[in-house]
Write a protein that holds these residues in place. Sequence first.
Motif, PDB file in Angstrom:
ATOM      1  N   GLU A 165       1.970   1.720 -10.733  1.00  0.00           N
ATOM      2  CA  GLU A 165       1.227   0.699  -9.989  1.00  0.00           C
ATOM      3  C   GLU A 165       0.167   1.303  -9.073  1.00  0.00           C
ATOM      4  N   GLY A 166       0.157   2.639  -8.956  1.00  0.00           N
ATOM      5  CA  GLY A 166      -0.864   3.297  -8.149  1.00  0.00           C
ATOM      6  C   GLY A 166      -0.629   3.223  -6.657  1.00  0.00           C
ATOM      7  N   ARG A 167       0.615   3.095  -6.228  1.00  0.00           N
ATOM      8  CA  ARG A 167       0.906   2.995  -4.807  1.00  0.00           C
ATOM      9  C   ARG A 167       1.374   4.344  -4.254  1.00  0.00           C
ATOM     10  N   SER A 168       1.130   4.560  -2.971  1.00  0.00           N
ATOM     11  CA  SER A 168       1.620   5.789  -2.337  1.00  0.00           C
ATOM     12  C   SER A 168       3.119   5.657  -2.088  1.00  0.00           C
ATOM     13  N   LEU A 169       3.808   6.787  -2.048  1.00  0.00           N
ATOM     14  CA  LEU A 169       5.268   6.784  -2.062  1.00  0.00           C
ATOM     15  C   LEU A 169       5.838   7.692  -0.980  1.00  0.00           C
ATOM     16  N   VAL A 170       6.890   7.197  -0.317  1.00  0.00           N
ATOM     17  CA  VAL A 170       7.698   7.994   0.605  1.00  0.00           C
ATOM     18  C   VAL A 170       9.153   7.810   0.199  1.00  0.00           C
ATOM     19  N   VAL A 171       9.889   8.903   0.062  1.00  0.00           N
ATOM     20  CA  VAL A 171      11.315   8.829  -0.261  1.00  0.00           C
ATOM     21  C   VAL A 171      12.102   8.878   1.043  1.00  0.00           C
ATOM     22  N   ALA A 172      12.876   7.826   1.285  1.00  0.00           N
ATOM     23  CA  ALA A 172      13.685   7.731   2.498  1.00  0.00           C
ATOM     24  C   ALA A 172      15.149   7.904   2.121  1.00  0.00           C
ATOM     25  N   VAL A 173      15.789   8.917   2.681  1.00  0.00           N
ATOM     26  CA  VAL A 173      17.187   9.223   2.373  1.00  0.00           C
ATOM     27  C   VAL A 173      18.055   8.685   3.497  1.00  0.00           C
ATOM     28  N   ASN A 174      18.785   7.615   3.211  1.00  0.00           N
ATOM     29  CA  ASN A 174      19.618   6.957   4.210  1.00  0.00           C
ATOM     30  C   ASN A 174      21.040   7.556   4.232  1.00  0.00           C
ATOM     31  N   LYS A 175      21.774   7.228   5.270  1.00  0.00           N
ATOM     32  CA  LYS A 175      23.164   7.663   5.462  1.00  0.00           C
ATOM     33  C   LYS A 175      23.254   9.194   5.576  1.00  0.00           C
ATOM     34  N   GLU A 195       0.837  -1.203   0.000  1.00  0.00           N
ATOM     35  CA  GLU A 195       0.000   0.000   0.000  1.00  0.00           C
ATOM     36  C   GLU A 195       0.873   1.255   0.000  1.00  0.00           C
ATOM     37  N   VAL A 196       1.964   1.206   0.750  1.00  0.00           N
ATOM     38  CA  VAL A 196       2.928   2.304   0.774  1.00  0.00           C
ATOM     39  C   VAL A 196       4.288   1.736   0.380  1.00  0.00           C
ATOM     40  N   VAL A 197       4.972   2.421  -0.519  1.00  0.00           N
ATOM     41  CA  VAL A 197       6.301   2.005  -0.950  1.00  0.00           C
ATOM     42  C   VAL A 197       7.301   3.037  -0.441  1.00  0.00           C
ATOM     43  N   VAL A 198       8.308   2.552   0.273  1.00  0.00           N
ATOM     44  CA  VAL A 198       9.397   3.410   0.763  1.00  0.00           C
ATOM     45  C   VAL A 198      10.563   3.255  -0.206  1.00  0.00           C
ATOM     46  N   LEU A 199      10.865   4.307  -0.943  1.00  0.00           N
ATOM     47  CA  LEU A 199      11.989   4.301  -1.878  1.00  0.00           C
ATOM     48  C   LEU A 199      13.223   4.806  -1.145  1.00  0.00           C
ATOM     49  N   MET A 200      14.179   3.904  -0.907  1.00  0.00           N
ATOM     50  CA  MET A 200      15.391   4.280  -0.191  1.00  0.00           C
ATOM     51  C   MET A 200      16.471   4.693  -1.171  1.00  0.00           C
ATOM     52  N   ARG A 236       3.586  14.952  -7.343  1.00  0.00           N
ATOM     53  CA  ARG A 236       4.144  16.074  -6.601  1.00  0.00           C
ATOM     54  C   ARG A 236       3.857  15.954  -5.109  1.00  0.00           C
ATOM     55  N   GLY A 237       4.754  16.519  -4.324  1.00  0.00           N
ATOM     56  CA  GLY A 237       4.539  16.548  -2.882  1.00  0.00           C
ATOM     57  C   GLY A 237       4.927  15.270  -2.169  1.00  0.00           C
ATOM     58  N   VAL A 238       5.757  14.418  -2.792  1.00  0.00           N
ATOM     59  CA  VAL A 238       6.186  13.191  -2.120  1.00  0.00           C
ATOM     60  C   VAL A 238       7.003  13.552  -0.877  1.00  0.00           C
ATOM     61  N   PRO A 239       6.646  13.020   0.291  1.00  0.00           N
ATOM     62  CA  PRO A 239       7.416  13.356   1.501  1.00  0.00           C
ATOM     63  C   PRO A 239       8.819  12.759   1.455  1.00  0.00           C
ATOM     64  N   ILE A 240       9.786  13.497   1.954  1.00  0.00           N
ATOM     65  CA  ILE A 240      11.180  13.058   2.026  1.00  0.00           C
ATOM     66  C   ILE A 240      11.576  12.978   3.493  1.00  0.00           C
ATOM     67  N   VAL A 241      12.058  11.818   3.911  1.00  0.00           N
ATOM     68  CA  VAL A 241      12.477  11.598   5.293  1.00  0.00           C
ATOM     69  C   VAL A 241      13.962  11.254   5.297  1.00  0.00           C
ATOM     70  N   THR A 242      14.724  11.933   6.132  1.00  0.00           N
ATOM     71  CA  THR A 242      16.167  11.687   6.218  1.00  0.00           C
ATOM     72  C   THR A 242      16.498  11.007   7.544  1.00  0.00           C
ATOM     73  N   PHE A 243      17.428  10.048   7.495  1.00  0.00           N
ATOM     74  CA  PHE A 243      17.819   9.331   8.707  1.00  0.00           C
ATOM     75  C   PHE A 243      19.096   8.545   8.448  1.00  0.00           C
ATOM     76  N   SER A 244      19.564   7.863   9.488  1.00  0.00           N
ATOM     77  CA  SER A 244      20.666   6.908   9.380  1.00  0.00           C
ATOM     78  C   SER A 244      20.151   5.558   9.859  1.00  0.00           C
ATOM     79  N   ALA A 245      20.001   4.617   8.927  1.00  0.00           N
ATOM     80  CA  ALA A 245      19.489   3.296   9.294  1.00  0.00           C
ATOM     81  C   ALA A 245      20.473   2.555  10.185  1.00  0.00           C
ATOM     82  N   LEU A 246      21.754   2.852  10.038  1.00  0.00           N
ATOM     83  CA  LEU A 246      22.765   2.149  10.816  1.00  0.00           C
ATOM     84  C   LEU A 246      22.717   2.550  12.283  1.00  0.00           C
TER      85      LEU A 246
END
Length: 471
Positions: free
Chosen positions: A310-320, A284-289, A346-356
């Motif tokens: 595919e019609g799925r909702s999207l979140v962009v996850a910025v790792n490192k 349902e939600v795809v996290v693009l890392m 448009r308006g895809v949320p971007i989340v930044t973090f460190s997975a490690l």
Amino acid sequence: MSFKLAIVGRPNVGKSTLFNRLVGRKLALVDDTPGVTRDRREGEGRLGELEFTVIDTAGLEEAKGDVLEARMRQQTDLAIADADLCLLLIDARAGVTPLDRHFAQILRRADAPVVLAANKCEGNAAHAGLTEAYELGLGEPLPLSAEHGQGLDLLYDLLQPLVQAVDRDEISETIREEAEGGEEDDFDAETPYEPDLEAPLRIAVVGRPNAGKSTLVNQLIGEDRMLTGPEAGITRDAISVEWEWRGRRVKLFDTAGLRRRARVTEKLEKLSVADTLRAIRFAEVVVLMIDATIPFEKQDLHIADLVEQEGRSLVVAVNKWDLIEDGQEVMRDLTEKLGRLLPQIRGVPIVTFSALTGKGIDKLMPRIEEVHTVWNSRISTGKLNRWLEAMVSRHPPPAVNGRHVSLKYITQVKSRPPTFAVFSSRAEEVPPAYKRYLVNGLREAFNVPGVPIRIFMRKTKNPYAHRAKKR
């Protein structure tokens, strides 16, 4: 706790084939290449009326240190420790190998009982290996053919008393707790009981190889469930993990890294890519890392475009993100590129973090929940038609062949993703550019960021079309 059966054995003896046979679906990748399976995978197995959990594991190999094979072995050891029964699978056609003898000796020391099964027993070539299997000292070997489904009746006879024993223990425990009034923490007089009927939120984590997808999943669930390491392309299957976040059930899918199609040449990698695409369709939600140090390559945009199709909702996850010095400048660049190169969502949320290190991970799930809510949103027909009237007044559809195109009304026909139908007597003549104008207007007016929007033009019927023309 349900009965758990772990299938173990050296590489390429048919563990994943038997796993797929028991769960009734092709969940695990199967190939002639040894060592295809790396992570452990769980599925709901069924034999007749028996239901149990079956665990597919990586091939047992003798390795030490921090090499990939040793980390695979650790995952298998965890599966063995968690199982109620271990099924040691050997290849009857190859006979008993020194590696089979070594691991049979190790499994004897396991807490769970061990059953020996000889796979690939179809045909005469397996007779010698089946007889040789007695040398392992694990009792009479169970002859199987996972590929052809032979010997499953014998496995049923073996599992039936074990599964029923677990069921009896669960029933007895339930009766005992009810007789004792249950535990004190099980009931709160001020909070009425509400059954959880909500389906789990399905999230697929996708991206290029070595972006940190498995590390993110481990960080979210709080355990080393996925195999990780510095090597690119460790994950091959799309592995699902059940989890709970703030009382809500979640199903996470860790997927194989997606490379450019021109670089995908081996059969095994093609199977991994197909498995990842199935996970995207199921989510349902795809996290693009993406890797913060190598942001927004062409392949990232291709994956995002695939999610939109595919019609799925999207979140962009910025790792490192901990490796970035000027965070504000990089974030401005990411936002600009995403809006310019991916205007269809448009308006895809971007989340930044460190997975490690886990820093910033807590921001991810709230954004996923927000975009999932938008993906499920519905807008009333009255609001939509007032909006359409204002949009048409501001910018009418272009005339086609000198004829005016009139848009009659609009309604939302479905959600997941939000889908709308616009009715017009000349629907087929509305140009794509005007449809994009309507999509952008919908996104801005009703706050629908980060999810695909579908608009279909529908032709209205002419009530006088059936009448003959008067002369």
